[in-house]
Design an enzyme around this catalytic site. Structure first.
Site, PDB file in Angstrom:
ATOM      1  N   ASN A  14       0.865  -1.187   0.000  1.00 43.07           N
ATOM      2  CA  ASN A  14       0.000   0.000   0.000  1.00 43.07           C
ATOM      3  C   ASN A  14       0.897   1.231   0.000  1.00 43.07           C
ATOM      4  OD1 ASN A  14      -1.833   2.019   0.437  1.00 43.07           O
ATOM      5  ND2 ASN A  14      -2.509   1.292   2.450  1.00 43.07           N
ATOM      6  N   TRP A  15       1.022   1.844  -1.172  1.00 44.90           N
ATOM      7  CA  TRP A  15       1.952   2.977  -1.319  1.00 44.90           C
ATOM      8  C   TRP A  15       1.372   4.259  -0.708  1.00 44.90           C
ATOM      9  CZ3 TRP A  15       3.738   2.193  -7.172  1.00 44.90           C
ATOM     10  CH2 TRP A  15       4.395   0.937  -7.261  1.00 44.90           C
ATOM     11  N   LYS A  16       0.119   4.220  -0.315  1.00 41.42           N
ATOM     12  CA  LYS A  16      -0.564   5.377   0.292  1.00 41.42           C
ATOM     13  C   LYS A  16      -0.332   6.628  -0.565  1.00 41.42           C
ATOM     14  CE  LYS A  16      -0.358   3.086   4.728  1.00 41.42           C
ATOM     15  NZ  LYS A  16      -0.296   3.157   6.181  1.00 41.42           N
ATOM     16  N   HIS A 104      -9.657   0.666   5.137  1.00 44.13           N
ATOM     17  CA  HIS A 104      -8.356   0.971   5.756  1.00 44.13           C
ATOM     18  C   HIS A 104      -8.553   1.952   6.904  1.00 44.13           C
ATOM     19  CE1 HIS A 104      -4.271   2.305   6.382  1.00 44.13           C
ATOM     20  NE2 HIS A 104      -3.906   1.185   5.797  1.00 44.13           N
ATOM     21  N   GLU A 106      -6.948   4.441   7.857  1.00 45.29           N
ATOM     22  CA  GLU A 106      -6.792   5.868   7.539  1.00 45.29           C
ATOM     23  C   GLU A 106      -8.060   6.418   6.892  1.00 45.29           C
ATOM     24  OE1 GLU A 106      -3.060   5.253   5.538  1.00 45.29           O
ATOM     25  OE2 GLU A 106      -2.242   4.704   7.499  1.00 45.29           O
ATOM     26  N   GLU A 176      -5.185  -4.996  10.632  1.00 44.38           N
ATOM     27  CA  GLU A 176      -4.200  -3.937  10.817  1.00 44.38           C
ATOM     28  C   GLU A 176      -4.494  -3.193  12.116  1.00 44.38           C
ATOM     29  OE1 GLU A 176      -2.239  -2.648   6.959  1.00 44.38           O
ATOM     30  OE2 GLU A 176      -4.109  -1.555   7.003  1.00 44.38           O
ATOM     31  N   GLY A 182       2.607   2.427  10.786  1.00 47.51           N
ATOM     32  CA  GLY A 182       3.533   3.542  10.607  1.00 47.51           C
ATOM     33  C   GLY A 182       4.229   3.967  11.886  1.00 47.51           C
ATOM     34  N   SER A 222       3.645  -2.032  10.393  1.00 44.06           N
ATOM     35  CA  SER A 222       5.105  -2.060  10.594  1.00 44.06           C
ATOM     36  C   SER A 222       5.711  -3.427  10.284  1.00 44.06           C
ATOM     37  CB  SER A 222       5.466  -1.601  12.016  1.00 44.06           C
ATOM     38  OG  SER A 222       5.019  -0.267  12.228  1.00 44.06           O
ATOM     39  N   GLY A 243       2.920  -0.972   4.358  1.00 47.93           N
ATOM     40  CA  GLY A 243       2.955   0.452   4.025  1.00 47.93           C
ATOM     41  C   GLY A 243       4.382   0.875   3.741  1.00 47.93           C
ATOM     42  N   GLY A 244       5.031   1.445   4.756  1.00 41.76           N
ATOM     43  CA  GLY A 244       6.370   2.029   4.583  1.00 41.76           C
ATOM     44  C   GLY A 244       7.359   1.137   3.853  1.00 41.76           C
TER      45      GLY A 244
END
Ligand code: 13P
Length: 260
Positions: A14-16, A104, A106, A176, A182, A222, A243-244
């Site tokens: 997930n490149w957000k 998600h 977010e 999640e 993150g 993470s 993510g990251g």
């Protein structure tokens, strides 16, 4: 002990809201070069670029003959019409998208999406012929109040309302925990496994044991090459939503390798 049901691992990147055109295309190209057919036969890999670059990433992967799928981070529940700023599921399909992420944290907690909207988006994606990743997860205060299972099964129940057994084969669930996203704080493999077991039991309760045995449940929060193997070794963890660490080809490849 019965054999562990075979579930093909599913790893999502997930490149957000990261990576502009050149970087998104370059990362897609690098991943296509690294993940040969043996890798994508063993692990389903989906990347989720930002809307403006879906078509570009899709064509890079297509030109390279890669089996990496393109996913969208969101999509709207209505098929067309006066919904300024929104993008329909069929538009996503049109530009090469195969999977849509809904629920998600977010979008739930930053943008303010309700369970009802998450469910409507999930049905719209399925109706358009797209696969879905449905994300659920508790916040820190909910975990500390002992409400982890209550929150996860509640989000699951609302999110999957009205879904058929057949449609469940096109849905991956992502657990999640919000406090792990993150932050560098990962759920322990044991804590994650416990949450996954409860989620799978809830799927068995809503559908049946065969559906529960077949559904893939990703862990997200993470996940990195250094902790991926321990998490993915758990019997009910069938992949990761990253993510990251999905923004760097080496890190993402390390996680995909751990899933093989
Ligand atoms: P991080 O891997 O950066 O914690 O993000 C997880 C996530 O939200 C994936 O959807």
């Amino acid at each position: 002990m019965p054999d562990r049901p075979h579930r093909k691992p599913h790893i999502g990147g997930n490149w957000k809201m990261n990576l502009h055109h050149q970087d998104a295309a370059a990362l897609a190209g690098a991943l296509a070069d690294r993940f040969d057919a043996a890798t994508t036969d063993a692990v389903d890999v989906t990347v989720f670029p930002a809307f403006p670059y879906l078509a570009a990433v899709s064509s890079v992967l297509c030109e390279k003959g890669s089996q990496i799928a393109v996913g969208a981070q969101d999509g709207y529940a209505e098929p067309n019409g006066a919904f300024t700023g929104e993008v329909s599921m069929s538009m996503l399909k049109d530009v090469g998208v195969r999977c849509v992420l809904v629920g998600h944290s977010e979008r739930r907690h930053v943008i303010g999406e309700t369970d009802e909207l998450v469910n409507a988006k999930l049905h719209a994606a399925l109706d358009a012929g797209l696969d879905v990743i449905l994300a659920v997860g508790e916040k820190l205060e909910q975990r500390e109040a002992g409400k982890t299972d209550y929150i996860n099964t509640g989000q699951l129940g609302y999110g999957l309302a009205g879904v058929t057994d057949e449609q469940m084969s096109r849905i991956t669930i992502a657990y999640e925990p919000v406090w792990a996203i993150g932050t560098g704080k990962t759920a322990t493999p044991d804590d994650a496994q416990k949450a996954h077991v409860v989620i799978r039991q809830a799927v068995a309760f809503m559908f049946d044991q065969a559906v529960a045995d077949g559904v893939r449940i990703q862990y997200g929060g993470s996940m990195k090459p250094a902790n991926a193997r321990d998490l993915l070794d758990q019997p009910d963890i069938d992949g990761g939503l990253i993510g990251g660490a999905s923004l760097k080809a080496d890190d993402f490849a390390g996680i995909v390798d751990a899933a093989k």
